[in-house]
Design an enzyme around this catalytic site. Structure first.
Site, PDB file in Angstrom:
ATOM      1  N   GLN A  13     118.605  43.695 109.129  1.00  0.00           N
ATOM      2  CA  GLN A  13     117.881  44.975 108.928  1.00  0.00           C
ATOM      3  C   GLN A  13     118.065  45.779 110.220  1.00  0.00           C
ATOM      4  O   GLN A  13     117.139  45.954 111.016  1.00  0.00           O
ATOM      5  CB  GLN A  13     116.398  44.706 108.613  1.00  0.00           C
TER       6      GLN A  13
ATOM      7  N   HIS B 225     124.967  39.608 113.561  1.00  0.00           N
ATOM      8  CA  HIS B 225     125.492  40.160 112.301  1.00  0.00           C
ATOM      9  C   HIS B 225     126.352  41.389 112.563  1.00  0.00           C
ATOM     10  O   HIS B 225     127.422  41.546 111.977  1.00  0.00           O
ATOM     11  CB  HIS B 225     124.331  40.470 111.363  1.00  0.00           C
TER      12      HIS B 225
ATOM     13  N   LYS C  47     133.036  42.320  97.831  1.00  0.00           N
ATOM     14  CA  LYS C  47     131.703  41.930  97.376  1.00  0.00           C
ATOM     15  C   LYS C  47     130.803  43.147  97.185  1.00  0.00           C
ATOM     16  O   LYS C  47     130.823  44.064  97.989  1.00  0.00           O
ATOM     17  CB  LYS C  47     131.098  41.005  98.451  1.00  0.00           C
TER      18      LYS C  47
ATOM     19  N   ASP D 137     131.990  32.919 107.054  1.00  0.00           N
ATOM     20  CA  ASP D 137     131.068  34.061 107.125  1.00  0.00           C
ATOM     21  C   ASP D 137     130.127  33.854 108.314  1.00  0.00           C
ATOM     22  O   ASP D 137     130.083  32.763 108.890  1.00  0.00           O
ATOM     23  CB  ASP D 137     130.273  34.157 105.812  1.00  0.00           C
TER      24      ASP D 137
ATOM     25  N   SER E 145     122.674  32.502 103.579  1.00  0.00           N
ATOM     26  CA  SER E 145     121.230  32.583 103.373  1.00  0.00           C
ATOM     27  C   SER E 145     120.894  31.953 102.018  1.00  0.00           C
ATOM     28  O   SER E 145     120.692  30.745 101.921  1.00  0.00           O
ATOM     29  CB  SER E 145     120.767  34.035 103.464  1.00  0.00           C
ATOM     30  N   THR E 146     120.888  32.732 100.944  1.00  0.00           N
ATOM     31  CA  THR E 146     120.610  32.152  99.625  1.00  0.00           C
ATOM     32  C   THR E 146     121.810  31.378  99.085  1.00  0.00           C
ATOM     33  O   THR E 146     121.709  30.701  98.071  1.00  0.00           O
ATOM     34  CB  THR E 146     120.284  33.258  98.601  1.00  0.00           C
ATOM     35  N   GLY E 147     122.956  31.543  99.723  1.00  0.00           N
ATOM     36  CA  GLY E 147     124.183  30.898  99.250  1.00  0.00           C
ATOM     37  C   GLY E 147     124.864  31.690  98.151  1.00  0.00           C
ATOM     38  O   GLY E 147     125.929  31.297  97.668  1.00  0.00           O
TER      39      GLY E 147
ATOM     40  N   THR F 218     126.482  34.586  98.128  1.00  0.00           N
ATOM     41  CA  THR F 218     127.818  35.098  98.473  1.00  0.00           C
ATOM     42  C   THR F 218     128.845  33.971  98.393  1.00  0.00           C
ATOM     43  O   THR F 218     129.904  34.103  97.757  1.00  0.00           O
ATOM     44  CB  THR F 218     127.794  35.689  99.910  1.00  0.00           C
TER      45      THR F 218
HETATM   46  C1  R5P Z   1     126.102  39.784 104.794  1.00  0.00           C
HETATM   47  O1  R5P Z   1     126.657  40.811 105.127  1.00  0.00           O
HETATM   48  C2  R5P Z   1     126.304  38.507 105.547  1.00  0.00           C
HETATM   49  O2  R5P Z   1     127.484  38.525 106.292  1.00  0.00           O
HETATM   50  C3  R5P Z   1     126.296  37.309 104.608  1.00  0.00           C
HETATM   51  O3  R5P Z   1     127.401  37.431 103.726  1.00  0.00           O
HETATM   52  C4  R5P Z   1     125.043  37.247 103.824  1.00  0.00           C
HETATM   53  O4  R5P Z   1     123.928  37.340 104.665  1.00  0.00           O
HETATM   54  C5  R5P Z   1     124.964  35.976 103.020  1.00  0.00           C
HETATM   55  O5  R5P Z   1     123.776  35.982 102.282  1.00  0.00           O
HETATM   56  P1  R5P Z   1     123.621  35.079 100.999  1.00  0.00           P
HETATM   57  O6  R5P Z   1     123.931  33.667 101.380  1.00  0.00           O
HETATM   58  O7  R5P Z   1     122.186  35.260 100.595  1.00  0.00           O
HETATM   59  O8  R5P Z   1     124.560  35.600  99.953  1.00  0.00           O
END
Ligand code: R5P
Length: 286
Positions: A92, A124, A184, A210, A214-216, A218
């Site tokens: 954020q 990030h 994406k 990457d 986070s939630t996996g 992506t």
């Molecule tokens: C987003 O821009 C980040 O680089 C990661 O791809 C993202 O935070 C992954 O989040 P999640 O595992 O929830 O898809």
């Protein structure tokens, strides 16, 4: 110099103490019955350089960090360096919609109050370093991740989106293979759409790299797409493994062969240490 390892980075602090040959400061941590955090520095650190190592995630660890910084300052440290292996809230980093906070800036400003410098790993976006009102630097875990992947006969390193393209290119160059990226679109916090892109992955071993899992969502969506296109093996690797909610189950169900993360956030997937990336930035203090 003394190293103070917070509760979210005890192993990494110990690894840095070992590689820099500098002692860990004796500290007591506890929680009051109402869950408020308590810290006490148990030895004299007056006039010393102190390195505080604490991942700023989840929220409770940010509060712990601020209280540790205050304790170190009260104890008369000469210089306080804050190592944030993972800087929470870094995504954020702007107002995406009116009325939102710039959360990364809010946290960075508070951490800066008792810090002479801040060092983080794979932020990030590099621009979040400007939110600190004290000098801030970063280092990259990509060389260490690439080193781990070298033993896996990787044919292709993929970024799950354009934003991670440079990271994938760097890892591929170190491994000695080619790189590419997927496209994406984020639907919501836990759902992404990966636009099928024709990749030559039939019978190949692919590593998707990457900064954060986070939630996996992506990675799981990317793994499914690669499996669909005939990839033989798919590894997923990240610097910061948050593994929120059912991330592990999602990745397993998608058909991942191995999940790799660093120790910026300690988990069962912390197979790569960022100590070798951080140590060169700290030798001037040792
Ligand atoms: C987003 O821009 C980040 O680089 C990661 O791809 C993202 O935070 C992954 O989040 P999640 O595992 O929830 O898809």
């Amino acid at each position: 110099m003394f190293i103070l390892g917070g509760t979210s980075a005890a192993s990494l602090a110990a690894a840095l103490s070992h590689s820099l040959n500098q002692p860990l400061v004796k500290t007591t941590f506890k929680r009051f019955p109402d869950d408020e955090f308590y810290v006490r520095i148990e030895e004299p650190i007056e006039g010393q350089d102190v390195l505080i190592v604490q991942t700023a995630y989840p929220d409770s660890k940010i509060i712990e960090l601020l209280i540790m910084q205050d304790a170190v300052c009260e104890a008369g440290a000469k210089r306080i360096s804050v190592i944030l292996p993972y800087f929470g809230y870094s995504r954020q980093d702007k107002k995406f919609e009116d009325g939102e906070a710039i959360s990364a800036r809010a946290i960075a400003e508070h951490i800066s109050i008792h810090a002479d410098e801040v060092i983080t790993v794979d932020p990030h976006k590099e621009r979040i370093l400007d939110f600190f009102t004290t000098p801030a630097r970063s280092c990259s875990a990509v060389p260490q991740i690439a080193e781990y992947l070298k033993g896996k006969d990787i044919d292709l390193v993929l970024a799950p989106d354009m934003g991670a393209k440079d990271r994938a290119e760097q890892a591929a160059a170190l491994i000695g293979c080619v790189s590419d990226y997927l496209e994406k679109t984020r639907i919501d916090g836990a759902t992404v759409k990966i636009h099928p892109k024709s990749l030559d992955v039939q019978g190949k071993t692919v590593a998707i790299v990457d900064d954060i899992i986070s939630t996996g969502g992506t990675m799981a969506t990317s793994v499914k797409e690669l499996r669909h296109q005939g990839a033989k093996k798919v590894y997923v690797a990240c610097t910061h493994g948050l593994f929120a909610g059912q991330a592990k189950e999602r990745l397993t169900a998608a058909g991942v062969d191995e999940i790799i993360a660093t120790d910026t956030i300690e988990s069962e997937f912390s197979k790569v240490s960022v100590a070798p990336c951080l140590a060169p930035l700290l030798v001037h203090l040792a």
